[in-house]
Design a protein around this motif. Structure first.
Motif, PDB file in Angstrom:
ATOM      1  N   UNK A   1       0.823  -1.208   0.000  1.00  0.00           N
ATOM      2  CA  UNK A   1       0.000   0.000   0.000  1.00  0.00           C
ATOM      3  C   UNK A   1       0.859   1.261   0.000  1.00  0.00           C
ATOM      4  N   UNK A   2       1.958   1.236   0.746  1.00  0.00           N
ATOM      5  CA  UNK A   2       2.841   2.405   0.781  1.00  0.00           C
ATOM      6  C   UNK A   2       3.452   2.653  -0.589  1.00  0.00           C
ATOM      7  N   UNK A   3       3.858   1.605  -1.262  1.00  0.00           N
ATOM      8  CA  UNK A   3       4.430   1.764  -2.605  1.00  0.00           C
ATOM      9  C   UNK A   3       3.402   2.377  -3.556  1.00  0.00           C
ATOM     10  N   UNK A   4       2.161   1.919  -3.473  1.00  0.00           N
ATOM     11  CA  UNK A   4       1.103   2.444  -4.338  1.00  0.00           C
ATOM     12  C   UNK A   4       0.816   3.922  -4.061  1.00  0.00           C
ATOM     13  N   UNK A   5       0.757   4.303  -2.791  1.00  0.00           N
ATOM     14  CA  UNK A   5       0.273   5.640  -2.425  1.00  0.00           C
ATOM     15  C   UNK A   5       1.361   6.695  -2.327  1.00  0.00           C
ATOM     16  N   UNK A   6       2.612   6.290  -2.182  1.00  0.00           N
ATOM     17  CA  UNK A   6       3.693   7.258  -2.042  1.00  0.00           C
ATOM     18  C   UNK A   6       3.875   8.060  -3.329  1.00  0.00           C
ATOM     19  N   UNK A   7       4.056   9.365  -3.193  1.00  0.00           N
ATOM     20  CA  UNK A   7       4.241  10.237  -4.353  1.00  0.00           C
ATOM     21  C   UNK A   7       5.724  10.342  -4.709  1.00  0.00           C
ATOM     22  N   UNK A   8       6.320   9.190  -4.971  1.00  0.00           N
ATOM     23  CA  UNK A   8       7.757   9.140  -5.270  1.00  0.00           C
ATOM     24  C   UNK A   8       8.033   8.620  -6.673  1.00  0.00           C
ATOM     25  N   UNK A   9       7.040   8.733  -7.570  1.00  0.00           N
ATOM     26  CA  UNK A   9       7.233   8.257  -8.945  1.00  0.00           C
ATOM     27  C   UNK A   9       8.386   8.969  -9.628  1.00  0.00           C
TER      28      UNK A   9
ATOM     29  N   UNK B   1      13.776   1.256   0.181  1.00  0.00           N
ATOM     30  CA  UNK B   1      12.777   2.014  -0.578  1.00  0.00           C
ATOM     31  C   UNK B   1      11.623   2.461   0.315  1.00  0.00           C
ATOM     32  N   UNK B   2      11.156   1.582   1.187  1.00  0.00           N
ATOM     33  CA  UNK B   2      10.021   1.907   2.046  1.00  0.00           C
ATOM     34  C   UNK B   2      10.352   3.033   3.008  1.00  0.00           C
ATOM     35  N   UNK B   3      11.557   3.015   3.568  1.00  0.00           N
ATOM     36  CA  UNK B   3      11.955   4.080   4.492  1.00  0.00           C
ATOM     37  C   UNK B   3      12.013   5.418   3.758  1.00  0.00           C
ATOM     38  N   UNK B   4      12.527   5.420   2.529  1.00  0.00           N
ATOM     39  CA  UNK B   4      12.547   6.658   1.760  1.00  0.00           C
ATOM     40  C   UNK B   4      11.129   7.135   1.478  1.00  0.00           C
TER      41      UNK B   4
END
Length: 635
Positions: free
Chosen positions: A565-573, A602-605
């Protein structure tokens, strides 16, 4: 132990008390006991205090008797009493018994050379009103943090980045170069931070501002000077150096304790503390087999007769606290043990205000298992260069999983080309897949070996093991080990002291030849021999475990849905190829590959990005409930 901020307006406009207060208030966890500020037209000093020495007299900012030299200071000076005596003999008058005032009078006496005389952990800023100079320094090894930034009209300084983000004109932007380095090292190497325009003052450096111009220069540097002496000399010298350092680190007017793991580093500290006083010890672990040192630490505590406390961390509690603790870290540091250290500090803060720990022993005495690699590869590295290169080319053609492939490839390279510190998360090839930017086309991009090359250049005369130690002292120790130790203990208003990371201890450790550091099939051989009579027999031969945290296991089970979920929602594209990140997460869950450390990086970033850049998660000044209860009792 405290937190400080400082502002210098280059246009010589008055510093805003409101801005200074906003910056200082964000450091309340570092100093819940007191707050203070000093304004002098275009200069402002702010301070939060955790009272440790001279509880009544050590308020800051603090000045000399004439009121023209002011200081705001974070840390402890362990030789302050000797310096104080020397300064009194030279006519200086003291109004407190604090180490802070000692720095003020030392500056009066020796000027910019004052950091050279200090033994301890420190970051400070001094405002010299007569000379109109703002002068600061950071300790020899970087135990205490020191950040700075420059805006259109001001310089801002502080113990934490979050304070600088409150300074007028500071922007919240990711530094692209820092992101690339983070993918390699799991932290951002000095002097950069993950924020564009915000920097670290390197350890062993001072900073001077005069007439709006800033100058940064070193006052000390790391040097190894191995000596040809009998083994017994180094064993006895190590024991005496550590005994003296622990004795110095026990100076305080509040309760003390120590972290205790299963290894020789913290056990040595506790054993030496026990020669002076009863000791409270603190350990945390997990309920997953292979990820807990609780049993061994408990046995060691029983042997050393310490008053022992322990805590078992669950996956739910770890994940629950993670966002706030990343806020405390200021930057993404993808070392899972950083969060575990927070829980150890939280436990300790219920019983003590100061805690000692074993950081630095591995870098100074040769403790990491990877330091044995030069010995393992010696038959290859003695070959002619052309032969080694041929073996490396041959090995690179072998299928993945073939036994000996990695050994041949690493043996074909010089240490400068194969060792980039204790963390190498994404290889250059993998970084090309996970980063959305075409790294090769970015003029700011530098490969891992380019980052470490300038450090290795200064260590060119050393043997391979010493080169590795030198590199780790300048990267891993300051960027990861000491950073997490400071931030996670300060999140609990707890002062951490590190007797191994002491100039006098290093001065002696630097004389130990490699043949006595890596010997008899183990690491830290001199240290083990020096401490063996004070510790349980099994401690001497126990391999280094680090601080094992079961993130690999959790990412397959407890953390999987959260991570996805964090990967999907994070605005880090803009930074991360999310499709590849999801591919790694899925492959890890299915057991097709071990991507645990890469995914966690990646998750921590992403979580850091949500907190500091997207500002979707908000935290205010936080004070541990245990500290609050202590304050209420004191009233």
């Amino acid at each position: 132990m405290c937190g400080f901020v400082a502002l210098y307006n280059k246009t010589k406009q008055p510093v805003s008390q409101t801005s200074l207060n906003q910056m200082t208030d964000l450091l309340s966890h570092r100093g819940p006991d007191d707050a203070g500020s000093h304004l002098d037209k275009y200069v402002g000093l702010g301070f939060r205090r955790l009272s440790i020495i001279d509880l009544k007299g050590g308020r800051q900012p603090l000045c000399n008797e004439t009121g023209d030299i002011w200081i705001t200071f974070n840390g402890e000076i362990y030789n302050y009493q000797e310096l104080q005596s020397w300064l009194k003999d030279r006519g200086h008058r003291f109004k407190t018994d604090s180490d802070t005032e000692t720095i003020v009078h030392l500056y009066e006496e020796v000027g910019f050379d004052c950091p050279k005389h200090l033994r301890g952990m420190f970051s400070f800023m001094i405002w010299d009103r007569k000379k109109q100079i703002l002068f600061g320094a950071r300790d020899h090894f970087g135990v205490k943090p020191f950040y700075w930034t420059e805006t259109a009209d001001s310089f801002a300084f502080g113990s934490e980045i979050k304070s600088l983000l409150e300074a007028p004109g500071t922007e919240r932007k990711v530094n692209p170069t820092s992101f690339y380095h983070y993918l390699t090292f799991q932290y951002v190497p000095d002097p950069d931070t993950m924020f564009e325009g915000i920097h670290k003052l390197p350890p062993g450096h001072s900073i001077t501002i005069k007439e709006g111009e800033m100058k940064i220069e070193p006052y000390w540097s790391v040097e190894f000077k191995p000596e040809d002496r009998p083994f017994s000399h180094f064993v006895e010298g190590t024991r005496e150096a550590l005994k003296e350092s622990v004795d110095k680190h026990l100076v305080s007017d509040v309760a003390r304790g120590s972290f205790l793991s299963s290894g020789i580093d913290s056990s040595s500290i506790v054993a030496l503390m026990r020669q002076h006083e009863d000791v409270k010890t603190f350990t945390v672990g997990f309920d997953i087999p292979g990820y807990s040192e609780l049993d061994i630490a408990r046995e060691t505590a029983q042997f050393l007769k310490s008053d022992h406390y322990e805590l078992k961390i669950t996956a739910d509690r770890y994940l629950e606290e993670l966002p706030r603790l990343i806020w405390h870290q200021d930057e993404p540091v993808a070392d899972p043990s950083a969060i575990a250290l927070y829980f150890a500090a939280e436990l300790a803060s219920q019983h003590a205000s100061v805690v000692l720990s074993g950081e630095g022993a591995d870098e100074f005495f040769g403790g990491y298992n990877i330091y044995r690699e030069p010995h393992s590869l010696r038959h290859l590295t003695r070959m002619p260069t052309w032969m080694r290169a041929s073996l490396g080319n041959f090995a690179s053609l072998l299928p993945e999983g073939v036994k000996g492939k990695s050994f041949l490839i690493r043996g074909s390279k010089e240490v400068e080309d194969r060792f980039f510190g204790n963390a190498l998360i994404f290889s250059e090839e993998m970084k090309q897949k996970i980063a959305t930017t075409n790294l090769g086309a970015d003029p700011a991009y530098r490969r891992a070996d380019e980052i470490t090359a300038e450090i290795y250049e200064r260590a060119h005369a050393y043997d391979d093991v010493t080169k590795m130690q030198y590199l780790d002292i300048h990267t891993w120790m300051r960027g990861n080990i000491l950073m997490k130790a400071d931030k996670m203990t300060m999140a609990n208003s707890l002062e951490l002291r590190v007797p191994f990371v002491d100039p006098k201890v290093f001065e002696f450790a630097a004389t130990i030849p490699t043949k006595y550091k890596i010997a008899n099939g183990t690491t830290k051989y001199v240290l083990r021999e020096a401490m063996k009579d004070l510790l349980p027999p099994q401690i001497k031969s126990r391999k280094k475990l680090g601080f094992p945290v079961p993130t690999r296991h959790w990412l397959k089970h407890d953390f999987y849905d959260w991570a996805r979920n964090l990967i999907y929602t994070s605005e880090t594209d803009e930074w991360i190829n999310k499709s590849f990140a999801l591919h790694m997460l899925k492959a890890h869950k299915e057991g097709k590959a071990d991507y645990g450390r890469k995914i966690w990086t990646l998750l921590v970033f992403m979580l850091w990005h949500q907190i500091f850049i997207e500002q979707k998660i908000s935290f205010g000044p936080y004070v541990s409930p245990y500290i609050e209860s202590r304050r209420q009792q004191a009233r």
